[in-house]
Every structure is written in structure tokens, then in C-alpha cells.
Design an enzyme around this catalytic site. Structure first.
Site, short mmCIF file in Angstrom:
data_model
loop_
_atom_site.label_atom_id
_atom_site.label_comp_id
_atom_site.label_asym_id
_atom_site.label_seq_id
_atom_site.Cartn_x
_atom_site.Cartn_y
_atom_site.Cartn_z
N PRO A 84 -8.21 -6.40 -12.87
CA PRO A 84 -6.92 -5.83 -13.25
C PRO A 84 -7.05 -4.75 -14.33
CG PRO A 84 -6.99 -8.22 -13.66
CD PRO A 84 -8.31 -7.83 -13.11
N GLU A 114 -12.25 -16.79 -14.52
CA GLU A 114 -11.64 -15.93 -15.55
C GLU A 114 -12.23 -14.52 -15.51
OE1 GLU A 114 -9.04 -16.35 -17.56
OE2 GLU A 114 -8.80 -18.22 -16.44
N ARG A 152 -9.17 2.43 8.15
CA ARG A 152 -8.14 2.98 9.06
C ARG A 152 -8.10 4.50 9.04
NH1 ARG A 152 -3.26 4.05 7.38
NH2 ARG A 152 -2.16 3.10 9.12
N ASP A 167 1.16 9.06 7.71
CA ASP A 167 1.49 7.92 6.84
C ASP A 167 1.97 8.37 5.46
OD1 ASP A 167 0.93 5.93 8.65
OD2 ASP A 167 -1.17 5.78 8.06
N1 SAH Z 1 -9.00 -13.07 -16.74
C1 SAH Z 1 -8.91 -11.87 -15.99
C2 SAH Z 1 -8.40 -12.12 -14.60
C3 SAH Z 1 -9.34 -12.93 -13.76
S1 SAH Z 1 -8.75 -13.14 -12.16
C4 SAH Z 1 -7.94 -10.92 -16.69
O1 SAH Z 1 -6.99 -11.40 -17.31
O2 SAH Z 1 -8.12 -9.69 -16.62
C5 SAH Z 1 -10.23 -13.39 -11.26
C6 SAH Z 1 -10.82 -12.20 -10.54
O3 SAH Z 1 -9.88 -11.70 -9.61
C7 SAH Z 1 -11.17 -11.02 -11.41
O4 SAH Z 1 -12.44 -11.12 -12.00
C8 SAH Z 1 -11.11 -9.85 -10.44
O5 SAH Z 1 -12.34 -9.68 -9.77
C9 SAH Z 1 -10.06 -10.31 -9.45
N2 SAH Z 1 -8.75 -9.66 -9.71
C10 SAH Z 1 -7.68 -10.21 -10.28
N3 SAH Z 1 -6.65 -9.36 -10.34
C11 SAH Z 1 -7.08 -8.22 -9.78
C12 SAH Z 1 -6.46 -6.95 -9.54
N4 SAH Z 1 -5.22 -6.68 -9.91
N5 SAH Z 1 -7.20 -6.00 -8.94
C13 SAH Z 1 -8.47 -6.25 -8.57
N6 SAH Z 1 -9.10 -7.42 -8.77
C14 SAH Z 1 -8.43 -8.41 -9.36
#
Ligand code: SAH
Length: 247
Positions: A84, A114, A152, A167
Site C-alpha cells: 500500500p 504484516e 489484455r 477502453d
Molecule cells: N502492514 C502493511 C500491510 C500488510 S498487508 C501496511 O500497513 O502497509 C499484507 C501484504 O498485502 C503486503 O505486504 C502487500 O504485499 C499486500 N498489499 C496490501 N495492500 C496492498 C495494496 N493496496 N496494494 C498492493 N499490495 C498490497
């Protein structure tokens, strides 16, 4: 990925499934659990400093990377981690990936729990990408979404009748509304122009609807197009007609 199974259905159905079976792309899943240091196959541990949850350890990930690179020593990979905190995936980014002459092979690192030990990210990851401002339980969903968006757009992956060039986002705007049979549904008729068979009129109508929709739902896209002087005279006249920016 700790969950290669997730990709089985993904690469078996729909557009991506067809492209996979037609060998328009190749996908290999590597599981860091196979490269764990401990006999139980653990790949995560508690976070230093305390706090909830578990963190994926750097070592099994590094060993997985080494094994991939050893097997594919002829390839130059770009290593992407999904998180994220990363740059948001957009159609622009997808097009850049497609156009890249230099990089054709990617290693997508899918986090779980996490997240991943920061030292792995700092030392081995080239780019961090996010699917959006929300938190998923795993990077796999972001990897599948990005791969789908890329695949795609590979020539030959969509059927003859489907085409990605019309698109949303391809020309900077949202797509015009679509209609199919029946001609009347819930007492609402399909717009007359679409039944006229007049291709030029249909094209102009769709352009107008696309612009109206974009003005209403994503004015930022329209402002961006205006500032980059990307609008034709017809498009500018439509903006005038619908009083964009004058409210
Ligand atoms: N503790 C982290 C979230 C971990 S979620 C934080 O607060 O930033 C677990 C995994 O899901 C992450 O390591 C990532 O690889 C994936 N993930 C979660 N949300 C994502 C998003 N919006 N975009 C891409 N990958 C994501």
C-alpha cells in the site's frame, strides 16, 4: 507467493486463461516456503520492537530470488514489490510496461502477514506498486490485477470483437456508456442514434457521452487534458456546451 494456488484459476479462465494457454505470456510461481531455513518451513517471524502480527523474513525471499536468477541467468528481471505504500498502478504505467524494450521479465514479490522485512525491500526491490489506498491481505491480488491489465493489452489476447483501444483511460477519458438488447428495458429505450447505423454520428455521440461522463465523475482527468492541450475543437465545443469549469 506463499499461495501459488491462487494463480491456478486466474491463469485458467477468461482473457488471461486464453492468453496463458496460447503462450502469449509465461508465469512461474515460486514459493519462499521452499527456501526456508528451518525444518518447519517457517518464513515469518515476530516484528522487532514488538507489535501485532508477523513479518516475512528477508532470507527465504533472497534465496528464492537467487534460485530464480540462477535458473533464468539469461534474463534481466525487474523486481516489483506490492504494498500500500507504493506508487498507484495506472493505465499509464501499464502502457509503459508494455512499451518497454529493455525489460520483458518481472519478478512480482507478493507480501503477506504484516509485510516484508524492510532490508529485503531496500536491497532487492526496484519498484513498489500499490493497487490503491486500501489494505489487502496479500500482494497476490495486486499482482493478478497488474498482470491482467498488461495481458489484455498484448495483441492477440482479446478476441477479434473485443478491443482495448476504446477502453476507459486509453485516451485519457472514461468510456462512453454501452447498450445491448433488448431495445427497451424497464421502459427505457436505447438512445436513437445507436440504432441509426450512422457511424460518424455514433462516433461523435460516444465522444460526447465519454466527455460528459468524465466531466461528472472524474473532472481531474478533463482538467489534465485541458492543461496538456490534448482536446480537439469538437471536444472543446462539448465542454463549452456542458459548461465545464463554469459552475
Ligand atoms: N502492514 C502493511 C500491510 C500488510 S498487508 C501496511 O500497513 O502497509 C499484507 C501484504 O498485502 C503486503 O505486504 C502487500 O504485499 C499486500 N498489499 C496490501 N495492500 C496492498 C495494496 N493496496 N496494494 C498492493 N499490495 C498490497
Amino acid at each position: 507467493t506463499l499461495f501459488p494456488k491462487l494463480f491456478d484459476a486466474w491463469s485458467d479462465v477468461g482473457v488471461c486463461g486464453r492468453a496463458y494457454h496460447n503462450k502469449l505470456f509465461d508465469l512461474n510461481c515460486w514459493n519462499p516456503r521452499d527456501f526456508s531455513n528451518c525444518p518447519k518451513g517457517s518464513i515469518d517471524d515476530k516484528p522487532y520492537g514488538g507489535g501485532p502480527g508477523m513479518v516475512m523474513m528477508a532470507e527465504p525471499l533472497k534465496k528464492t530470488l537467487d534460485a530464480i536468477k540462477q535458473l533464468h541467468s539469461d534474463k534481466k528481471f525487474k523486481i516489483i514489490f506490492f504494498s500500500p505504500v507504493g506508487k498507484k498502478i495506472s493505465q499509464n504505467l501499464v502502457e509503459k510496461i508494455l512499451l518497454s524494450k529493455e525489460i520483458k521479465d518481472y519478478i512480482f514479490v507478493c507480501g503477506r502477514y504484516e509485510g516484508v522485512d524492510q532490508r529485503f525491500i531496500d536491497n532487492y526491490v526496484h519498484e513498489i506498486l500499490s493497487l490503491g489506498d486500501f489494505v489487502l491481505s496479500g500482494g497476490e491480488y495486486a499482482a493478478m490485477a497488474l498482470m491482467d491489465a498488461i495481458i489484455r493489452r498484448i495483441p492477440g489476447s482479446l478476441g477479434n470483437e473485443e478491443s482495448s483501444v476504446y477502453d476507459s483511460f486509453m485516451d485519457g477519458f472514461l468510456q462512453y456508456p454501452q447498450y445491448t438488447r433488448p431495445e427497451t428495458f424497464d421502459s427505457t429505450k436505447v438512445p436513437d442514434v445507436l440504432l441509426s447505423g450512422h457511424h460518424e454520428k455514433i462516433k461523435l455521440w460516444r465522444r460526447k457521452k465519454a466527455l460528459e461522463l468524465t466531466c461528472n465523475l472524474r473532472p481531474d482527468l478533463v482538467e489534465n487534458a485541458i492543461s496538456k492541450k490534448k482536446l480537439s475543437n469538437y471536444e472543446l465545443s462539448i465542454l463549452k456546451e456542458i459548461n465545464f469549469n463554469k459552475n
